[in-house]
Design an enzyme around this catalytic site. Structure first.
Site, mmCIF file in Angstrom:
data_model
loop_
_atom_site.group_PDB
_atom_site.id
_atom_site.type_symbol
_atom_site.label_atom_id
_atom_site.label_comp_id
_atom_site.label_asym_id
_atom_site.label_seq_id
_atom_site.Cartn_x
_atom_site.Cartn_y
_atom_site.Cartn_z
ATOM 1 C CE LYS A 201 -3.725 2.475 2.711
ATOM 2 N NZ LYS A 201 -4.509 2.132 4.007
ATOM 3 C CE LYS A 254 -6.037 1.924 -0.406
ATOM 4 N NZ LYS A 254 -6.575 2.044 0.788
HETATM 5 C C1 PBG Z 1 -7.145 3.213 5.772
HETATM 6 C C2 PBG Z 1 -7.660 3.042 4.160
HETATM 7 C C3 PBG Z 1 -7.444 4.260 3.359
HETATM 8 C C4 PBG Z 1 -8.044 3.364 1.952
HETATM 9 C C5 PBG Z 1 -8.576 2.250 2.322
HETATM 10 N N1 PBG Z 1 -8.279 1.938 3.488
HETATM 11 C C6 PBG Z 1 -7.091 5.422 3.390
HETATM 12 C C7 PBG Z 1 -5.430 5.783 3.673
HETATM 13 O O1 PBG Z 1 -4.818 4.906 3.755
HETATM 14 O O2 PBG Z 1 -5.303 6.975 3.763
HETATM 15 C C8 PBG Z 1 -8.116 4.319 0.807
HETATM 16 C C9 PBG Z 1 -9.201 3.843 -0.161
HETATM 17 C C10 PBG Z 1 -9.458 4.559 -1.436
HETATM 18 O O3 PBG Z 1 -8.800 5.842 -1.746
HETATM 19 O O4 PBG Z 1 -10.447 4.502 -2.185
HETATM 20 N N2 PBG Z 1 -8.075 2.625 6.378
#
Ligand code: PBG
Length: 329
Positions: A201, A254
């Site tokens: 991520k 991601k």
């Molecule tokens: C954190 C989380 C995020 C997303 C999914 N889980 C946000 C982040 O890490 O700031 C992002 C999902 C998206 O942008 O569609 N709980």
């Protein structure tokens, strides 16, 4: 060596039915997972401005939304909770009567096994500072306390499994999170519940609209100390390798679109189930350009989702799930 004019790649593109036969990638609704945002209250269906067609939903409206999505053929859902109460440790994430457990029980009661319920496991929506766990100053600057967060995260996952989650998806990019969660789930009698880890991520600008949707932006600093540097590829392989060693069943990359190379490398190297998260910013860009009449939304959304699958994703988390389910019918 045979070559032009004997060899003509266009021969296989001439007839539409031959194009169908040689098509390598087919997107279908079974590949899609719909993220949903649940909040306290009743009768609330509040559209997220930057994510047209997506809403913050109270539990009753969430149940309706899942029902409508099931009718379209969508079977898998990822739940995000927006609690009424935030504090420094994100304590409402551990409440057995919290918003996500309530939502899990309500959806399960209505649809039984028809809906596959996944839960995003993180503290950023539950902490008043918006970081993904508890904080420490031990390193000389205010920072996420990795090791102190692990037991809390594990407890959150066990609570969600107890309330009916079919799969847990930790998204905080903490070191050791998959192992801690696996141990806790197994000890609590949930050895059958898989972990889909947000393994690679990235610290991405593409999460912008989500942070409005989930009301979870960091109140100070950023997430660069735990999420990955967009410039790195080898590091993603290392993250995935560690998560698999700790017991991850599905690994995620991601965002998706700016990271298709990572998806491909992960799939080729590990040959395990890979998920891709087509995140909020990727969705919002397409919607906004389509609203301006600058692009053909349907064509571009399906092209993007197909490219994510072609790159190596077995499943795609996407806010286009409902639109795509209609288009693919
Ligand atoms: C954190 C989380 C995020 C997303 C999914 N889980 C946000 C982040 O890490 O700031 C992002 C999902 C998206 O942008 O569609 N709980």
């Amino acid at each position: 060596m045979a070559e032009f004019p004997r060899i003509r790649p266009r021969r296989l593109r001439h007839h539409p039915l031959i194009r169908g036969l040689v098509r390598e990638t087919t997107l279908c609704v079974d590949d899609l997972i719909l993220p949903l945002f649940v909040r306290p209250g009743r009768g609330i269906k509040k559209e997220i401005a930057s994510m047209p067609g997506n809403h913050q939903l109270s539990v009753d409206c969430l149940v309706e939304e899942v029902g409508a999505s099931l009718d379209l053929g969508i079977r898998a859902f990822l739940l995000f909770g927006i609690p009424s109460h935030k504090d420094a440790t994100g304590s409402s994430a551990l409440d057995p009567e919290g918003i996500v457990p309530q939502a899990l029980r309500a959806v399960r009661k209505e649809y039984g096994e028809r809906a596959l319920l996944m839960t995003d496991e993180c503290f950023c929506e539950y902490t008043d500072h918006g970081h993904c766990g508890v904080l420490t100053e031990a390193t000389g600057r205010l920072d996420l306390d990795n090791d102190a967060t692990l037991p809390l995260l594990a407890e959150q996952c066990v609570g969600h499994a107890r309330a009916g989650a079919d799969l847990v998806a930790p998204s905080g990019m903490l070191d050791g999170m998959v192992g801690a969660i696996r141990t806790a789930l197994d000890a609590a009698g949930f050895s059958h519940v898989p972990i889909m880890s947000y393994s690679a991520k990235y610290a991405s600008g593409f999460y912008g609209p989500f942070r409005d949707a989930a009301e979870s932006p960091p109140q100070f600093g950023d997430r660069n100390g735990y999420q990955m540097d967009p410039a790195n590829g080898d590091e993603a392989l290392r993250e995935v390798e560690l998560d698999l060693a700790e017991g991850a069943d599905i690994v995620m990359v991601k965002p998706a679109l700016a990271y298709l190379d990572i998806l491909r490398r992960v799939k080729e190297r590990f040959a395990v189930p890979v998920a891709a998260y087509n995140v909020s910013g990727e969705f919002a860009m397409v919607k906004a350009a389509a609203q301006k009449g600058w692009i053909d939304e349907r064509r571009i959304a399906l092209e993007i989702l197909t490219s994510i699958k072609r790159a190596g994703a077995d499943m795609i988390l996407t806010y286009f799930a409902r639109d795509a389910a209609l288009w693919l019918k």
